[in-house]
Write a protein that holds these residues in place. Structure first.
Motif: not given
Length: 124
Positions: A1-3, A23-27, A98-102, A109-112
């Motif tokens: 997950x990203x912050x 700004x997102x932190x993480x991969x 942020x929605x991973x690969x979506x 609630x689909x957002x991560x």
């Protein structure tokens, strides 16, 4: 997950402009569809704009089309929301998510991941 961390909110008069940043932190930021949502007092959270991964495809709710623009800079892990011709009805807390690969067009609630929100106040 990203912050996620939003900034750029504030108070403006009707017709003014603001640019929100998230700004997102993480991969793997480029693998997230990014959305901007807003919530006004006493109202449900609503989707404002979405940009797909790694970028290009965008969505806007009807009430902001032609006034708002979403963009992203994957090298800076940042998504922006440029808001022009602001109206009092745009007043709300704005959140990025942020929605991973979506595609970012599903339910909230689909957002991560979600940011903490930034207040936008537009006076008439």
């Amino acid at each position: 997950q990203v912050q996620l961390a939003e900034s750029g909110g504030g108070s403006v008069q009707a017709g003014g402009s603001l640019r929100l940043s998230c700004v997102a932190s993480g991969r793997s930021f480029a693998s997230y569809a990014m959305g901007w949502f807003r919530q006004a007092p006493g109202k449900d959270r609503e989707r404002v704009a979405v940009i797909g991964w790694p970028g290009g495809t965008t969505y806007y709710r009807d009430s902001v089309k032609g006034r708002f623009a979403i963009s992203r800079d994957n090298a800076r892990n940042t998504v922006y929301l440029q808001m022009n011709s602001l109206k009092p009805e745009d007043t709300a807390v704005y959140y990025c998510a942020a929605d991973y690969l979506g595609n970012g067009l599903g339910e909230a609630h689909d957002y991560d991941s979600w940011g903490q929100g930034t207040q936008v106040t537009v006076s008439s």
